[in-house]
Structures are given as C-alpha cells and as structure tokens.
Design an enzyme around this catalytic site. Sequence first.
Site, PDB file in Angstrom:
ATOM      1  N   CYS A 100       2.029   3.563   2.077  1.00 27.07           N
ATOM      2  CA  CYS A 100       3.093   3.812   3.081  1.00 27.07           C
ATOM      3  C   CYS A 100       3.914   2.581   3.402  1.00 27.07           C
ATOM      4  CB  CYS A 100       2.459   4.392   4.327  1.00 27.07           C
ATOM      5  SG  CYS A 100       1.568   5.905   3.973  1.00 27.07           S
ATOM      6  N   ASN A 152       0.864  -1.181   0.000  1.00 25.44           N
ATOM      7  CA  ASN A 152       0.000   0.000   0.000  1.00 25.44           C
ATOM      8  C   ASN A 152       0.911   1.245   0.000  1.00 25.44           C
ATOM      9  OD1 ASN A 152       0.952  -0.402   2.660  1.00 25.44           O
ATOM     10  ND2 ASN A 152      -0.636   0.961   3.407  1.00 25.44           N
ATOM     11  N   GLU A 170       3.302  -0.423   4.861  1.00 22.47           N
ATOM     12  CA  GLU A 170       3.158  -1.318   6.013  1.00 22.47           C
ATOM     13  C   GLU A 170       2.446  -2.625   5.690  1.00 22.47           C
ATOM     14  OE1 GLU A 170       1.877   1.633   5.696  1.00 22.47           O
ATOM     15  OE2 GLU A 170      -0.176   1.785   6.421  1.00 22.47           O
TER      16      GLU A 170
HETATM   17  N1  UDP Z   1      -3.689   6.716   3.505  1.00 21.99           N
HETATM   18  C1  UDP Z   1      -4.367   7.304   2.468  1.00 21.99           C
HETATM   19  N2  UDP Z   1      -4.418   8.675   2.387  1.00 21.99           N
HETATM   20  C2  UDP Z   1      -3.823   9.484   3.293  1.00 21.99           C
HETATM   21  C3  UDP Z   1      -3.129   8.891   4.360  1.00 21.99           C
HETATM   22  C4  UDP Z   1      -3.095   7.504   4.448  1.00 21.99           C
HETATM   23  O1  UDP Z   1      -4.905   6.598   1.629  1.00 21.99           O
HETATM   24  O2  UDP Z   1      -3.892  10.724   3.161  1.00 21.99           O
HETATM   25  C5  UDP Z   1      -3.640   5.238   3.600  1.00 21.99           C
HETATM   26  C6  UDP Z   1      -2.337   4.654   3.089  1.00 21.99           C
HETATM   27  O3  UDP Z   1      -2.575   3.384   2.517  1.00 21.99           O
HETATM   28  C7  UDP Z   1      -1.522   4.505   4.352  1.00 21.99           C
HETATM   29  C8  UDP Z   1      -2.596   4.084   5.322  1.00 21.99           C
HETATM   30  O4  UDP Z   1      -3.735   4.848   4.938  1.00 21.99           O
HETATM   31  O5  UDP Z   1      -0.529   3.561   4.184  1.00 21.99           O
HETATM   32  C9  UDP Z   1      -2.291   4.327   6.766  1.00 21.99           C
HETATM   33  O6  UDP Z   1      -1.845   5.664   6.956  1.00 21.99           O
HETATM   34  P1  UDP Z   1      -1.965   6.355   8.381  1.00 21.99           P
HETATM   35  O7  UDP Z   1      -1.635   5.339   9.414  1.00 21.99           O
HETATM   36  O8  UDP Z   1      -1.170   7.607   8.344  1.00 21.99           O
HETATM   37  O9  UDP Z   1      -3.529   6.688   8.440  1.00 21.99           O
HETATM   38  P2  UDP Z   1      -4.486   7.226   9.623  1.00 21.99           P
HETATM   39  O10 UDP Z   1      -5.351   6.065  10.006  1.00 21.99           O
HETATM   40  O11 UDP Z   1      -3.669   7.766  10.746  1.00 21.99           O
HETATM   41  O12 UDP Z   1      -5.292   8.296   8.949  1.00 21.99           O
END
Ligand code: UDP
Length: 647
Positions: free
Chosen positions: A325, A323, A327
């Site tokens: 980022c 994906n 992970e």
């Molecule tokens: N992600 C996305 N758009 C964003 C930020 C994150 O689609 O603007 C997706 C992406 O696949 C990333 C995952 O959400 O790897 C997790 O990111 P993060 O943990 O920062 O998300 P949060 O749940 O804190 O919003």
Amino acid sequence: MYRQLIERYKQKPLSENALKILKERYFFKKPSGEFVENSWFDVCRRVARVVAAAELINNPRLEKMTAAEKLDFVRQVESDFFDLLASRIFLPNSPTLFNAGIGADYELLYKPLEQMKLEDYQKILDSRNHLHMLSACFVVPVEDSIEGIFNAVKEFALITKAGGGIGSNFSALRPKGSFVAGTHGKASGPVSFMHVFNTAVSIVEQGYRRRGALMGILNIDHPDIMEFIDAKKGNDGERVLKFFNISVGIPMDRLEILRMYENDEEIELKHPKWHHPTKVKVREIFKKMAQNAWETGDPGMVFLGEMNKYYALYPYREIISTNPCGEIGLSAYEACNLGSIDLAKLCDDKGVFDWESFAKVIRTAVRFLDNVIDVNVFPIDKITQAVKESRRLGLGIMGFADMLYKMEIPYNSEQARSLAKNLMAFMALHAHEESSRLGQEKGNFPLFEYSRYPNGFIPFSMDVSDYDDEIREHFNTIAKKYKRNVAVLAIAPTGSISNIADTSSGLEPNFLLAYVRYVNKLSTNEREPLFYVNEVLAKKLPENELLRIRDRLIEEGSLRNIDIDERLKKIFVVAHDIDPLDHLLMQEAFQSYVDNNISKTINVPNSATVDDVLEIYVEALKHKIRGLTVYRDGSLQTQVLTSAKDL
Ligand code: UDP
C-alpha cells in the site's frame, strides 16, 4: 486526563461490525474451530502480554533488578499496553493482532495479570514458533537469474503464508528479448515473471485470514516500462495479476522527471544486459499511465529518489521498493511493523483535542512497536537480520476524518491542512524523542553509526508548524547520540484495524457517510454485507432529521445532493466531494512530518477524463510526496467499499 480517556473508551462497547470482523478473523480458535477468545479484551490481554515480554530480552536495565522488581516492571508494561489496546485508541497492524502468542499455552496467555510470574513470560517467549510473525510490510529483492527469481518466489510464499504484504522492484531483471547466455535464448522479461509470483501467492493464503497483497515496481527507465504499464490492462479485479498493485518507480529526483515532461524530452531506457539504444518520450509514458489508471486504478507512482532523500541510512542502504500500500519504503529484506493512533478518540464531542494524552499515547505506542521487533519471528533469516539492524517502525494515525467532523472543519480546507501539519509535527517530535530515549535506555539501532543521525540529519521534508524549532533542536542535539529506530512514522490504510476501532481509516476522508462493507467469510467464501452510518453525523443530526434523510443517505453515501443545511454539507464531505488537488495537498501536509511514507488514494469521480487523470500525475511531481495512487470511482469491479445502490 489520560486515565479518564482510557477508561471512557475501555467501557465503550464495540460495534456489531467490529465484533463480527474480530470473530471472523482475529479471535484465537482451537484446531477444532472452538473459540479460545470471546471478547476484544481477550485479544488485548494476549497481545499486551506477549509484547510486554519483550522487555525481558531487550531491556538491559532489567539485568540489574531483583526478580521481584523485574516482575513488577514487566507487569506494569503489560498493564500500560493492555489499557491502550483495550481503549482502541492505539492498535497495531493486523498481523500483530492475528499472530501474537501463537504457539503459547493458552492458560499463560489469559490468566489474570496478578498471577503472572517471570517464568510465565519466559515460557511465552520460548514457545514462539515460525508463525509468530507480527509485521505487515516486507520488501524482497529479485535478482536477474532463474535461481534468484525462483528463490524470491519461495520467499514470497513463505512471507505470504505468515501474513505479510510484499513489495519488489523488478528492475534488475533483464528486458524482454535480451540475450540469455546459458541457453542462447531470449529473456521473457520482468512482466512475465510477475505472473509466476502472482500464481504462487494465489495458492498460499495469508495465515488463512486474508488474501496476499503484493506491490510490483518497475523503474521508469527500464526498457520494458511500456509493457509493464500495460501489465494490468483488462483487469476486472479478478483476472490479471490479481494480487499485485503495480507502480512506476521514480528513482531519480521527481523534479528531473517533471522537467523532462515539461520540455517534452525523451528518457533513455537502459539495463546492463540491453544493448539497443532505446528512448521514449516521458509524455508517452505518462499518457499510458493515465490511460490505464483511468481504466483500472493501476499503475501508481513511487518516488524512490524522494524516499532515499529522507532515509537516514542512505547511501549506506538504499530503499528499493515499497510495501503493497506504499506507506513504507524498504531496503532489501527489510520489514516493518505498523500501528495507528485513533485521533477521533482524542477529540471530545465538543471538538476539543487532548494534546497531553496524545503525547502519552505516542510514547507508549513507540515502546510497544519497538518491543514487537524483539518478539517477532520471521520466516527468513536475512529478514531477521535486516530488521534488527535498522529497527524501523511505522506509527501513524487513523480517525482523522472523524476527528475533523467532530471539530466541524472541512477536510478540503486550509484549516484542516494546517491542523494536519501540527498534529503530525507534534507526533513526529514525541515519537522521535521517545525513540531517542529508548536508544539511551536500551541501545541504538545497530547501524546508527552508519546513519546520517550523528550529523544532525532531519528525516522530514518539513513545512510550517508550531513544533518546527523543537524538532530541529531534537535532531541537532540528543538525536545525534541516541536513536533506537531508523524511522518511526508512517500512515497506513488501516483497512481492517480502523473497523475494529470504529473510526475512519488512516488520513482518508470517509468514503461514504452510510455504506455497506463486504467481508469475505473465508470459511465459506461468501461475501457478507455489513451496514454502517457515520457515528459523528448520527450524533450531530437531530434524530428526526437523520430519519428523514436516511434512505437517501444510504443510497448516495454523501450529503451533496440532499436537501440539508449547507454548513453540514461542507463539514461532512466524503472522498468524492473533495477535489483531487485537495487530496494531494492533504497528503503533502501529512508527509512533511512523516519519515516513512503515507498511504493515500486520490479519488476522482467516475466522470473524470483521461486528461484529468494525467493532470494529477503531473501535478503530483510538483509536491513533496513519496508516491501517488489514483482511483476513479467505479473503475474496478470488485471494490471493497460500495454504496447500497450497488448491492
Ligand atoms: N496487507 C496485506 N494484506 C491485506 C491488507 C494489508 O498484506 O489484505 C499489508 C500491506 O503491506 C499493507 C499493510 O498490510 O500495506 C497495512 O494495511 P492496513 O493498514 O490496511 O492493514 P490492517 O492492519 O488494518 O489490517
């Protein structure tokens, strides 16, 4: 202990930052703009209720219960979920917070628990519509045909609209200049098509709450690899492939590439539609990667071979991409929902960690994330099917750096790494035990028999921790028979949810001890600054001392150049105080007990040279990690985080 902990953090008020973010992007609003939700507890009620309702469709035990018993059971699950969310000790990824309950009657989502009836839960389930999408991570395959490519573009648009981040491996596409039989023309190559995906996503915002996020991968032995590495050259954060992170895929054993690098060998570039023998030195590829990463932060590397090595369904299924980022590595059309536990809240102000509550939190969180799968609605049927077949979860952590501050352990120390291994091994053990228990209670993931679990497979690279014997025992006994989820753990960036939880993000060190964070106001497109000083530091420093250094701290973000106790300087390190190798070693420490992957940035100072960056790329191949992201401070103009002096 657990109840006290939950109550303590339920009562803790949210920071102004957290409330602002919630109000701007998470609270439900009517189409008129009027708020339906006004507090964090409103969000928790809605999310806990919807996710608890999954028990009605995924729990065979309920079939044998009377209606009254069923209702009691579902209400109890809702109550457990609500408490956990309300305390902010565990939070699911943003799409779950954004979208759970979309389409449902508001009255049903917020009425008091004791008034809930079984029909109400059923009505909530029945009202889910195509926007009820709760996962953050997707991988879409891109086939080598115009039809295949534009079908994928459509899938990208649909997933982005629902709020998911998407990764694709473009290696199936024939190289630039190769023959196109249908038109007798020449192919334009994967990089040219990536621009089409970027444009499509630029027009479709993620559920109108955040911009799209994409990962583009090309394998190291694709003939267009050099052009691909240059694909984001000149990027200023806005112009070039703005929505893509790009990464070079290493589908083979990372040690093979290391050997080729060290022996200065050439790699053969190949594709079934490419008939010119082409070779390039691995060192040339790495040099280009380092040069560009030095300039713009792209490309990273993803070790797909390493991911498949620890993937329980390999070779029946293959991980082709991650994906955005990094992970989560996924096979074609798979998706994954994430959730993160705040370690800092499990540690008291004296630095004592509450292991017993940690175990309880892990187990409730696994049940929660597993339920999310069953209330999720995906915009594409192939995704629904792939997700239900493997039931992949990504439970991880946040607040690690703040926890270390509380314990007074420097991030860049052997003590911190050894603690990281123990925390993650403990989590791996409890999360996998819970997944096996759920397998027994609700059924295994449908592809279980095709997986390596019946043969005693351990999905971790393992290191040395206090729980190694128990982990081995688990996979050698109960896990051979029961497993609800193909993989359970992942460490996400937690870019937004760590702000809601008022804690440090993922496994990362704090970026700055005092900073300004910009939040995009989607309504007006303005960037609004939010000020912040680390809460643990504020507690540990006498007030007059904090006042004395406050302005310098906001200016510098770090204690490094401030006249203060040396011991505090060692403990309160930030990302740029930490040597790149220490970043890598921390990534490896956590990765040893994570079945999916980890999102980690290796920060290097602005003064680092291209050769310094190259050294990190080569060093990364020597470690049991699944990917690499290097970021040189100041190399991209639009950083999300910045110190006050850049205002
Ligand atoms: N992600 C996305 N758009 C964003 C930020 C994150 O689609 O603007 C997706 C992406 O696949 C990333 C995952 O959400 O790897 C997790 O990111 P993060 O943990 O920062 O998300 P949060 O749940 O804190 O919003």
